[in-house]
Motif scaffolding. Structure first.
Motif, short mmCIF file in Angstrom:
data_model
loop_
_atom_site.label_atom_id
_atom_site.label_comp_id
_atom_site.label_asym_id
_atom_site.label_seq_id
_atom_site.Cartn_x
_atom_site.Cartn_y
_atom_site.Cartn_z
N MET A 46 -5.69 27.21 -15.10
CA MET A 46 -6.92 26.59 -14.60
C MET A 46 -7.27 25.31 -15.35
O MET A 46 -7.80 24.36 -14.79
CB MET A 46 -8.08 27.58 -14.69
N GLY A 47 -6.96 25.28 -16.65
CA GLY A 47 -7.25 24.08 -17.43
C GLY A 47 -6.44 22.90 -16.94
O GLY A 47 -6.96 21.78 -16.78
N SER A 48 -5.16 23.12 -16.70
CA SER A 48 -4.29 22.04 -16.21
C SER A 48 -4.67 21.63 -14.80
O SER A 48 -4.63 20.44 -14.46
CB SER A 48 -2.83 22.49 -16.27
N LEU A 49 -5.02 22.61 -13.96
CA LEU A 49 -5.42 22.28 -12.59
C LEU A 49 -6.70 21.43 -12.60
O LEU A 49 -6.80 20.44 -11.86
CB LEU A 49 -5.66 23.55 -11.78
N SER A 50 -7.64 21.77 -13.44
CA SER A 50 -8.87 20.98 -13.56
C SER A 50 -8.55 19.57 -14.02
O SER A 50 -9.12 18.59 -13.51
CB SER A 50 -9.83 21.64 -14.55
N ARG A 51 -7.64 19.45 -14.97
CA ARG A 51 -7.24 18.12 -15.47
C ARG A 51 -6.58 17.30 -14.38
O ARG A 51 -6.83 16.10 -14.24
CB ARG A 51 -6.31 18.29 -16.68
N ILE A 52 -5.74 17.92 -13.56
CA ILE A 52 -5.08 17.22 -12.46
C ILE A 52 -6.11 16.67 -11.48
O ILE A 52 -6.04 15.51 -11.07
CB ILE A 52 -4.10 18.18 -11.73
N ILE A 53 -7.06 17.51 -11.11
CA ILE A 53 -8.08 17.08 -10.15
C ILE A 53 -8.93 15.96 -10.74
O ILE A 53 -9.20 14.94 -10.08
CB ILE A 53 -8.97 18.28 -9.75
N TYR A 54 -9.33 16.13 -11.98
CA TYR A 54 -10.18 15.13 -12.64
C TYR A 54 -9.50 13.78 -12.71
O TYR A 54 -10.07 12.75 -12.32
CB TYR A 54 -10.51 15.64 -14.04
N GLU A 55 -8.28 13.75 -13.16
CA GLU A 55 -7.59 12.47 -13.37
C GLU A 55 -7.09 11.86 -12.06
O GLU A 55 -6.94 10.64 -11.95
CB GLU A 55 -6.46 12.64 -14.37
N SER A 56 -6.84 12.69 -11.05
CA SER A 56 -6.38 12.16 -9.77
C SER A 56 -7.48 11.43 -9.02
O SER A 56 -7.20 10.65 -8.10
CB SER A 56 -5.83 13.30 -8.90
N ILE A 57 -8.73 11.67 -9.38
CA ILE A 57 -9.84 10.97 -8.74
C ILE A 57 -9.68 9.46 -8.87
O ILE A 57 -10.02 8.70 -7.96
CB ILE A 57 -11.19 11.44 -9.34
N LEU A 58 -9.14 9.01 -10.00
CA LEU A 58 -8.92 7.57 -10.19
C LEU A 58 -8.04 6.99 -9.10
O LEU A 58 -8.33 5.93 -8.53
CB LEU A 58 -8.29 7.34 -11.57
N THR A 286 -15.05 28.22 -11.62
CA THR A 286 -14.75 27.84 -13.01
C THR A 286 -14.03 26.50 -13.06
O THR A 286 -14.33 25.66 -13.92
CB THR A 286 -13.88 28.92 -13.67
N CYS A 287 -13.10 26.30 -12.14
CA CYS A 287 -12.37 25.03 -12.08
C CYS A 287 -13.33 23.87 -11.85
O CYS A 287 -13.28 22.85 -12.54
CB CYS A 287 -11.33 25.10 -10.97
N LYS A 288 -14.22 24.02 -10.89
CA LYS A 288 -15.19 22.97 -10.60
C LYS A 288 -16.15 22.74 -11.77
O LYS A 288 -16.49 21.60 -12.09
CB LYS A 288 -16.01 23.33 -9.35
N GLU A 289 -16.60 23.82 -12.39
CA GLU A 289 -17.53 23.69 -13.51
C GLU A 289 -16.91 22.89 -14.66
O GLU A 289 -17.60 22.10 -15.32
CB GLU A 289 -17.97 25.07 -13.99
N THR A 290 -15.62 23.09 -14.90
CA THR A 290 -14.93 22.33 -15.94
C THR A 290 -14.92 20.85 -15.60
O THR A 290 -15.19 19.99 -16.45
CB THR A 290 -13.48 22.85 -16.10
N ILE A 291 -14.62 20.54 -14.35
CA ILE A 291 -14.57 19.14 -13.92
C ILE A 291 -15.95 18.50 -13.99
O ILE A 291 -16.10 17.36 -14.43
CB ILE A 291 -14.00 19.06 -12.48
N ILE A 292 -16.97 19.23 -13.57
CA ILE A 292 -18.35 18.73 -13.64
C ILE A 292 -18.73 18.40 -15.08
O ILE A 292 -19.35 17.36 -15.36
CB ILE A 292 -19.32 19.76 -13.03
N LYS A 293 -18.36 19.28 -15.98
CA LYS A 293 -18.65 19.05 -17.40
C LYS A 293 -18.01 17.76 -17.88
O LYS A 293 -18.63 16.95 -18.59
CB LYS A 293 -18.14 20.23 -18.23
N ILE A 295 -17.08 15.16 -15.95
CA ILE A 295 -17.70 14.02 -15.28
C ILE A 295 -19.02 13.66 -15.97
O ILE A 295 -19.30 12.50 -16.27
CB ILE A 295 -17.94 14.32 -13.79
N ASP A 296 -19.84 14.69 -16.22
CA ASP A 296 -21.17 14.44 -16.80
C ASP A 296 -21.07 13.86 -18.22
O ASP A 296 -21.93 13.06 -18.63
CB ASP A 296 -21.96 15.74 -16.83
N SER A 297 -20.04 14.26 -18.96
CA SER A 297 -19.88 13.78 -20.33
C SER A 297 -19.01 12.51 -20.40
O SER A 297 -18.77 11.99 -21.49
CB SER A 297 -19.28 14.87 -21.21
N LYS A 298 -18.55 12.06 -19.22
CA LYS A 298 -17.65 10.90 -19.14
C LYS A 298 -16.41 11.11 -20.02
O LYS A 298 -16.02 10.25 -20.81
CB LYS A 298 -18.39 9.61 -19.50
N GLU A 299 -15.82 12.27 -19.86
CA GLU A 299 -14.60 12.64 -20.59
C GLU A 299 -13.53 11.57 -20.39
O GLU A 299 -13.22 11.16 -19.27
CB GLU A 299 -14.10 13.98 -20.03
#
Length: 303
Positions: A46-58, A286-293, A295-299
């Motif tokens: 789930m951690g890697s999947l969240s990272r993929i989704i987060y970074e693919s937004i770019l 859980t996957c979405k909550e990780t990504i939201i965190k 986004i909100d913190s500008k990771e």
């Protein structure tokens, strides 16, 4: 897309099998095109999947020329401020309902596993007056072969409940597979944005350029005459059923085939095909909550 992100996608999102599968006795969906399979992927980390989704937004938000020599971190943050209807002060429920998670994942999968090139980046479809994306398909990709041009204009749902996700797709599917939606709602917008198409030597760009310089009496016939086909991939990401991968796939396919076997598409002129991409996961929330965190913190982007 950076090689490090592509590598993470290939390590994390793994093709489990195609449907129909005679050994597992699982059919494909009743609406899937006769020449296509439904593709079933597994993503256990789930951690890697969240990272993929987060970074693919770019890459979902900008095309390659915009990204060239740009400050990717600043552009990434700006995508949420200027391109997507992301409200940092909204409550968690509102943020969980956003479509960006599934849209980003669909972009990544089509790019890596299906060799699709972005036709126009989804970020161009932002309505400044409404402060939201223009209503339309969830992806805009192009595949050119020697014989035809394929427009991959798909849809995605990222839900906890797989049956609810499927029902939501079918609430919209007859509208999506229609001349009016394809041409008037989406293709006309792409025609207006043809200058943003990455490949200026592509057959599609040349066709659009020609159409832009003359009056087209029948756009539907023009699509047919130029052998342009619609491919409609549907990505469903949903929670495991009883913690079991195979049962999750079986449940999804059974739900489609029992409830939508009589569906017909009578309002589209051009050749089209539909197929499903199914990804059961441990927890969509859980996957979405990780990504939201993040986004909100500008990771910071790491890949």
């Amino acid at each position: 897309m950076k090689p490090s992100l592509i590598d993470l996608i290939k390590k994390t999102v793994l093709l489990e099998y195609n449907l129909p599968d005679d050994k597992l006795l699982i059919s494909k969906s009743c609406v899937t095109h006769i020449d296509l399979f439904d593709d079933c992927y597994k993503a256990e980390d789930m951690g890697s999947l969240s990272r993929i989704i987060y970074e693919s937004i770019l890459y979902y938000a900008y095309d390659e020329f915009q990204l060239l020599d740009g400050d990717h971190q600043k552009m990434f943050i700006n995508a949420f401020n200027a391109k997507f209807k992301y409200n940092y002060s909204a409550d968690d429920l509102a943020k969980l309902k956003l479509g960006i998670y599934g849209e980003s994942l669909l972009y990544a999968i089509l790019k890596v596993y299906y060799g699709n090139e972005t036709l126009v980046s989804r970020g161009y479809f932002y309505d400044i007056q409404k402060k939201s994306e223009v209503t339309g398909y969830d992806c805009f990709h192009l595949i050119q072969t020697e014989d035809e041009i394929q427009l991959w204009f798909g849809e995605t749902k990222f839900y906890q409940d797989g049956k609810a996700a499927i029902n939501k797709v079918f609430d919209n599917i007859q509208k999506a597979i229609s001349d009016d939606y394809l041409i008037n709602t989406n293709f006309t917008t792409i025609l207006q944005s043809k200058g943003n198409i990455v490949d200026k030597e592509s057959s599609l760009y040349k066709i659009l350029d020609k159409w832009d310089k003359c009056i087209i009496d029948n756009l539907e016939q023009e699509l047919i005459d130029n052998n342009i086909k619609l491919v409609y991939p549907i990505l469903i990401t949903f929670d495991y059923v009883n913690g079991n991968y195979q049962e999750s796939i079986e449940t999804a396919i059974k739900h489609i085939n029992e409830n939508y076997k009589d569906l017909e598409f009578k309002n589209i002129s051009i050749d089209f095909s539909i197929f499903f991409i199914l990804i059961p996961i441990e927890s969509a929330k859980t996957c979405k909550e990780t990504i939201i965190k993040w986004i909100d913190s500008k990771e910071p982007l790491t890949l």
